[in-house]
Structure formats: C-alpha cells, structure tokens
Design an enzyme around this catalytic site. Structure first.
Site, mmCIF file in Angstrom:
data_model
loop_
_atom_site.group_PDB
_atom_site.id
_atom_site.type_symbol
_atom_site.label_atom_id
_atom_site.label_comp_id
_atom_site.label_asym_id
_atom_site.label_seq_id
_atom_site.Cartn_x
_atom_site.Cartn_y
_atom_site.Cartn_z
ATOM 1 N N CYS A 65 -38.461 -48.343 -42.549
ATOM 2 C CA CYS A 65 -38.775 -49.770 -42.403
ATOM 3 C C CYS A 65 -39.475 -50.287 -43.664
ATOM 4 O O CYS A 65 -39.244 -51.419 -44.087
ATOM 5 C CB CYS A 65 -39.648 -50.009 -41.174
ATOM 6 S SG CYS A 65 -39.215 -49.012 -39.740
ATOM 7 N N CYS A 94 -30.876 -48.103 -38.621
ATOM 8 C CA CYS A 94 -31.011 -48.788 -37.342
ATOM 9 C C CYS A 94 -30.265 -50.105 -37.289
ATOM 10 O O CYS A 94 -30.181 -50.729 -36.243
ATOM 11 C CB CYS A 94 -32.486 -49.053 -37.077
ATOM 12 S SG CYS A 94 -33.180 -50.103 -38.351
ATOM 13 N N CYS A 138 -37.649 -54.056 -36.114
ATOM 14 C CA CYS A 138 -38.764 -53.512 -35.353
ATOM 15 C C CYS A 138 -40.092 -54.062 -35.877
ATOM 16 O O CYS A 138 -40.141 -54.715 -36.923
ATOM 17 C CB CYS A 138 -38.771 -52.002 -35.488
ATOM 18 S SG CYS A 138 -39.224 -51.491 -37.142
ATOM 19 N N ASP A 143 -31.113 -52.899 -38.678
ATOM 20 C CA ASP A 143 -31.957 -54.092 -38.768
ATOM 21 C C ASP A 143 -31.720 -54.816 -40.095
ATOM 22 O O ASP A 143 -31.332 -54.196 -41.071
ATOM 23 C CB ASP A 143 -33.436 -53.694 -38.649
ATOM 24 C CG ASP A 143 -33.754 -53.181 -37.258
ATOM 25 O OD1 ASP A 143 -32.936 -53.398 -36.359
ATOM 26 O OD2 ASP A 143 -34.816 -52.569 -37.078
HETATM 27 S S1 FES Z 1 -36.597 -49.293 -36.969
HETATM 28 FE FE1 FES Z 1 -35.225 -50.162 -38.337
HETATM 29 S S2 FES Z 1 -36.401 -51.281 -39.691
HETATM 30 FE FE2 FES Z 1 -37.782 -50.337 -38.383
#
Ligand code: FES
Ligand SMILES: [Zn+2]
Lengths: 139, 249
Positions: free
Chosen positions: A107, A37, A64, A39
């Site tokens: 995550c 994602c 998230c 992140d």
């Molecule tokens: S959706 Fe990417 S770290 Fe949670």
C-alpha cells in the site's frame, strides 16, 4: 489486524482529498494500481514553474485504509518540497511513519509510485513544453 | 495413467497380489478397491492432462466411478475398504468439480505446473478456489491490468457518487435526472467490462490450444499467458459484480 493510530487518523481525516485541473501544464497526475489487490490511487501535484516547489497536492484513493493513509501522508509530505526533494521520499519512510505491518507494505509502495508517476507526468508536460519552445525559438 | 510415465510404480493388489498401476482405484484383476491413488485429477479419470477436455467422457467416467464407490457396495466390506471408498469418493468429487469447469481446470493445470498464483501455498486446491471466490477479501482480489486503470478509477468515482446519492436520499426532479444519467453510465461500464471478459474468454481458448498441442516452450509461454488471462478475467468479473451490486441487478 489492527491499524495503527496514525493510519486511523489519516483514514478518518484524510488530508488533501480532491482533484486538480488535469489539463493545466502546472499540474502533474499520477494514476497507479496495486497489482496485489487491484486498488487504485490518483495523486496530483501543482508545481510552481519558477521555484519547482510543489504548492498543492491532492489525492483520491479507492483502496484499503493503509492505502488511503499512505496517500494522505504522501500529499502532506510533498507539499512545500521541490520536485527533486519529493522524489527522495521512499515507501519505507511511509511504512515507518504509519507503522504498517508487512502485508500492508504494498500500500505504501502504491503511494511512492503515485508520487513518481505524478512528477513524471509533470516533467513530461513541461519537458515537452520546453522542447516545443526551444523548437519555436530555433526557427 | 500418471502424468510422468516413470513415476508409475506398479504395486501389488492387497487382495489378489497381482501387480497393477498405482493410480487405479480398483484392481484391474480382481476388482477390489485399492488404497487411494496418487497422481493428478486427470489420472483419476484415466485421462491425459488436456485443457480441451472431452467433457462427455469425463462425465461418463465420473458416473461410472461414483456408482462403483457407492457406500451400499461397501456395507459388508472391511474397515479399510470402507475408509478407502470414502477417501476415493471425496477425491473423485474434488477432481470432477475442478476439471469440468474450464476456469478451474485451467487454474489447476497451472498449479500442477508450478505457475499457480502462489498465494495459497500449503492449502488444498479446493480450499484455494473457495478462498478466491470469496473475492471480497482484499488480499484475494486480483491484479489491476495497467490498461484498465483509467476505466477502473472512473468507475469507482461513479460508484461512489451513486452511494453518496443513495445516502443523502433526496431525489428531487433535478437529481432524479442526474441519477438516471449515472445509471446509464454504470450500465455502459458494465457492458464494456462484460465485452472485455468475453475477449478474455476467446483468448483463453486460444491459449488452451497452444498448451494442449505445444512443444515444451510453447507450453511454457502458454502457461504465462494463461496466468495473465485468468488474473485479468477475475479482475473483470469483480468489476462486473461491483457494478451489478450498485445497480441492484
Ligand atoms: S490492500 Fe491494496 S492498497 Fe492496501
Ligand atoms: Zn486384485
């Protein structure tokens, strides 16, 4: 998808958000990203050089709710543990504690990776410091 | 023209019974419309799959087929023919939209060769693209290249600071100056990510040449390369978008 109460709690009151002095030899910094994602998460530890106990842990996560909760929980868990004990924490422990659904497993992986990266960085710094000291005393 | 020559099964025209190649929309003999063809988007235009595509030829063929499929021409046709012409029109439009754009074309070629991003199995290609461009959905955002982590983290810090400042809304002279510095930083970050994206575009063109001209394993290597480049490009585009949004540009 609904977040579990524990995730919501960590999300609303994240523990240990912040920054430690990156340049200190007692501090290890882990910066990791989730390939799924994009992140990013930074986790830092301050280790007592005598006891190898993690005395302080801070994180900052752009991601998230599950990623924020996972890193918040991770800092709580590693505080007070020795470096070796902290390495025993698995992402599956986080998944269980926070009741993360399958799509949110990555995550928790991010949080485990961040712990490892921070400890790795601290070890590298201190391994290097030891090696330098050894080299100096050998002369 | 099919992508695999041996899968080109000749079929007989429903109207004149002369055998013809399965992928043609119209019978080469009598000119009647045929049931929607199999084959890939390239074959719709009678083209070989290539990443360096002759766009003028593509456009010409698109207009020619659009004219032939025009509903007016089927006003008096049978029910079947009218249905086929509608299905063909939809196919033609999807194929054209996908192939005329370099990035979509690349994504499509990777999907054809089983090297798509694999997250949207079962949905049509057009839907997949639409979902990806709807990039706000976290799961659809793209990979963080390891070498960009540091920059991405710093950027996020700056964006957050910017948001907090906006929220608190107190812009006295002191914080006005800090604000200007922050804006300068963000502009610099944006330029940097744009430059990186241009580099990716250059590399993509190199990989296109490898794929078009290469033997089987050069081609496979090019595919891996293309996948990585597309992911990186999407990621950079998201960053540019986020910074632009924050700057209100
Ligand atoms: S959706 Fe990417 S770290 Fe949670
Ligand atoms: Zn015919």
């Amino acid at each position: 998808m609904a977040y579990s109460d524990k995730v919501v709690d960590h999300y609303n009151n994240p523990r240990n958000v912040g920054t430690l002095d990156k340049s200190s030899t007692e501090v290890g910094t882990g910066l990791v990203g989730a390939p799924e994602c994009g992140d990013v998460m930074r986790l830092q530890i301050r280790v007592n050089p005598e006891t190898q106990v993690i005395e302080e842990a801070k994180f900052k996560t752009f991601g998230c709710g599950s990623a924020i909760a996972s890193s918040s929980l991770a800092t709580e868990w590693i505080k007070g543990r020795t470096v070796e004990d902290a390495l025993a924490i698995k992402n599956t422990d986080i998944v269980k504690e926070l009741s993360l659904p399958p799509v949110k497993i990555h995550c928790s992986v991010l949080a485990e990776d961040a712990i490892r990266a921070a400890i790795g960085d601290w070890k590298k710094k201190n391994g290097a410091a030891e090696a330098a000291a050894a080299a100096a005393s050998a002369q | 023209m099919l992508k695999d020559a041996d899968s080109a099964v000749p079929v007989a025209c429903w109207s004149c019974s002369v055998q013809h190649d399965e992928v043609t929309m119209f019978c080469p003999h009598c000119g009647k419309i045929q049931p929607p063809p199999g084959g890939d988007y390239f074959s719709v235009f009678g083209m070989e799959p290539r990443l360096n595509l002759d766009l003028a030829a593509l456009e010409g063929e698109f207009h020619r087929l659009s004219r032939r499929l025009h509903p007016d021409r089927f006003a008096r046709a049978t029910e079947c023919e009218r249905e086929w012409s509608l299905a063909d029109t939809a196919l033609l439009n999807d194929a054209y939209r996908t192939l005329k754009d370099g990035l979509r074309r690349t994504e499509y070629v990777l999907t054809l060769h089983g090297a798509g991003n694999g997250t949207h199995i079962g949905s049509g290609f057009e839907t997949q693209i639409a979902e990806e461009q709807n990039g706000k959905e976290r799961q659809n955002a793209s990979r963080a290249p390891a070498d960009l982590l540091e920059e991405v983290f710093d950027l996020n810090m700056q964006l957050e600071e910017m948001r907090l400042r906006r929220q608190s809304g107190n812009v006295d002279r002191q914080s006005g100056k800090v604000n200007r510095e922050l804006i300068e930083d963000l502009r610099a970050a944006k330029r940097k990510f744009e430059t990186l994206r241009e580099e990716v575009d250059r590399d993509l063109r190199g990989a296109w040449n490898d794929w078009d001209g290469g033997a089987a394993d050069t081609r496979r290597r090019a595919q891996t390369n293309l996948r990585t480049l597309l992911d990186r490009r999407r990621y950079l585009s998201n960053l540019v978008r986020d910074v632009s949004e924050a700057l209100g540009e």
